[in-house]
Scaffold this active site. Sequence first.
Site, short mmCIF file in Angstrom:
data_model
loop_
_atom_site.label_atom_id
_atom_site.label_comp_id
_atom_site.label_asym_id
_atom_site.label_seq_id
_atom_site.Cartn_x
_atom_site.Cartn_y
_atom_site.Cartn_z
N CYS A 51 0.81 -1.23 0.00
CA CYS A 51 0.00 0.00 0.00
C CYS A 51 0.84 1.27 0.00
O CYS A 51 0.48 2.26 -0.64
CB CYS A 51 -0.95 0.00 1.19
SG CYS A 51 -1.70 -1.60 1.52
N CYS A 125 -2.42 3.25 2.87
CA CYS A 125 -3.20 2.25 3.60
C CYS A 125 -4.19 2.93 4.56
O CYS A 125 -4.04 4.09 4.92
CB CYS A 125 -2.27 1.31 4.35
SG CYS A 125 -3.03 -0.28 4.76
N ASP A 126 -5.17 2.14 5.00
CA ASP A 126 -6.40 2.67 5.60
C ASP A 126 -6.24 3.80 6.61
O ASP A 126 -6.94 4.80 6.54
CB ASP A 126 -7.16 1.53 6.28
CG ASP A 126 -7.65 0.48 5.31
OD1 ASP A 126 -7.23 0.50 4.14
OD2 ASP A 126 -8.44 -0.38 5.72
N CYS A 197 -5.67 -1.48 -1.60
CA CYS A 197 -6.69 -2.44 -2.01
C CYS A 197 -7.63 -1.79 -3.04
O CYS A 197 -8.05 -0.64 -2.87
CB CYS A 197 -7.48 -2.91 -0.81
SG CYS A 197 -6.46 -3.77 0.40
N SER A 479 -14.04 -4.28 7.80
CA SER A 479 -13.21 -3.83 6.69
C SER A 479 -14.11 -3.13 5.68
O SER A 479 -15.30 -3.42 5.58
CB SER A 479 -12.56 -5.04 6.02
OG SER A 479 -12.16 -4.72 4.72
FE1 FES Z 1 -3.59 -1.36 2.82
FE2 FES Z 1 -6.01 -2.45 2.09
S1 FES Z 1 -5.20 -0.51 1.63
S2 FES Z 1 -4.49 -3.25 3.41
#
Ligand code: FES
Length: 499
Positions: A51, A125-126, A197, A479
Site C-alpha cells: 500500500c 493504507c487505511d 486495495c 473492513s
Molecule cells: Fe492497505 Fe487495504 S489498503 S491493506
Amino acid sequence: MVKVNLRSQERYGGVLNAPHRAFLRSIGFSDEDIGKPLVAVVAAWSEAGPCNIHTLQLAVHVKEGVRRGGGGSPLTVPTIVVNDNIGMGTEGMRYSLVSREVIADTIEAQINAHAFDGFVGIGGCDKTTPGILMAMARLNIPAVYLYGGTAEPGFYGNLKLTIEDVHEAIGAYLAGKITEDELYEIEKRAHPTYGTCAGMFTANTMAAIAEALGMALPGSASPPATSARRVMYAVESGVALMNAMELGIKPRDVMTYEAFENAITVLMAMGGSTNAILHLLAIAHEAGGVKLTLEDFDRISKRTPYIASLRPGGDYVMADLDAVGGVPLVMLKLLKAGLLNGKVLTITGKTMEENLKNYKFPNVPHDHIVRDVSNPIKPWGGGIRILKGSLAPEGAVIKVAATELMRFEGRARPFNSEEEAFQAIRRGGEVRPGDVVVIRYEGPKGGPGMPEMLRVTAALVGGAGLGKDVALVTDGRFSGATRGFMVGHVAPEAAVGGR
Ligand code: FES
C-alpha cells in the site's frame, strides 16, 4: 516566493540560531535554502505491504513541485504504516485503529519540533489518510494531502479480483467449494501491483473523502499507484502547497462543517467504508470545533442517492472509476443536483465549484459505473445508515450498499470474540441460515482496539452461501471490503456494559 511570516525563521534565522543552521548545512542546505519556507513531505512509508511501498518515490516528485519557481526547501520525513490486510483476523488488527493516532502524533511531533512552515502528507493504507488529515487539522499550518494510489485489479479467468476475493475464497475453500489449488491461484493474482486495495474499501474511501473535503487536488484520489498521473499529482501537490502558503490558506479554512457535509455526501453516494464515520468524526474533532455528530451522517444519507457501482457493493474498482472521471465525476453529479455546497474553499485557493468547472472530464460512457442522481443503484438513499435500538442505544452502522436485504429476523448466535465465531464457521454446521451472529467484546476497549471482522464476514459470504441468509452484529469494526447484512460499531460496547 512566499512572503508570509515563517516560523522556520524563528528557529533558523539570526545569529543565535547558528547551531540549528549548522545541522541544515550538514544535510546540504545553502544560505538561500535556509531563507526559504521549510516544507516537510511526510511519507507514510513502509516496505511491509504494497500500500505504501512507493511513497518515498512520490516524495521525490513532491519535493520537485515544492522547489519549482524558487518556492520552498523540502525535506522528507516519515510516519508509520500498519497494514490492515496483513493484520486481519489476528492480534495485529488490534494495532490498526490506534495507528491512526500514532500517525497524527508522529507528524505533529516532527512538524513542531523542526519548525516546518507547511507540509504535504502522502498516505495510502487505511489509517494513514485519516491520521494525516487529523494532523493537518490539529496543526493548522498550510498542508496538502496526496494519496499514494490504488492497486490495479487482478484477473482470474473472467473474474476481476481484489483482496476481498482472497478473504472470501477462504470461506469457499472451507466450505469445499474451491480446491486449495484454486485458492492458491486467487492468492497469487489478487493484488498484482503496488498500491492500496483496489475496491471502494477504506483506503480508497478515505482518499475520495480527502478530495471531497478539499484537502487534496481535484482528481488526485483515483489514478492507480502505477499511473504516470500519480507522479503528475505529486509534483502538482508540491506546487499547490506553495500556492496555499502564498495565499495563507490553512486546513481549518478548508475543513469547515460544510466541507464535512460534502465529504459525507460523497461517502454516501459512493457506498464507501463504514470506517469513514469513525475517521470523519476524529478529523472534525481535530479541526477546532467542527461539531459533527452521528445524526449528521444519517441525515445526509437519507437525502443522498447511492450512485457509484464500486466494490464491495457494486461491480467496479477505483481504477475503473478513474477511467471515467474519478471522484470529480461523482461530485459534479451531486453538485448539479444541489446536494453539495460548491462555495466551500479548497486548498487550490478556489471553491469546489470552480475546481469542478475547470476539471477536464474524459468524454467516455460512465453510466455503468456512476449513474445520474435520478437513477440511483438502490432506492433507499445513501450507502451507509445509522441504526439505533435496544442493543445499540448510542448507535450502530450498516453498509446498506453492500447488502440486498433491508430486514432480517433470526436466532441470535452469540460469540465472545471474533476467533470464537470464526472457529464455529470453520467447523461447519454451527452457524446456519437464519442465524444472527453476534460478536461482542471487540469494541475499542474490548478488542482492545476495535478490530475489523473481515475474516468472519468473508467466511460467511464466501462460504456455504450464508451471505444472504445470515446477519452479523458486533461492537467491532468492519473492513471496507465487508459485504452482507453486517451491523457494526454497536455502542455502548460490551466491555463497558453494552448488551
Ligand atoms: Fe492497505 Fe487495504 S489498503 S491493506
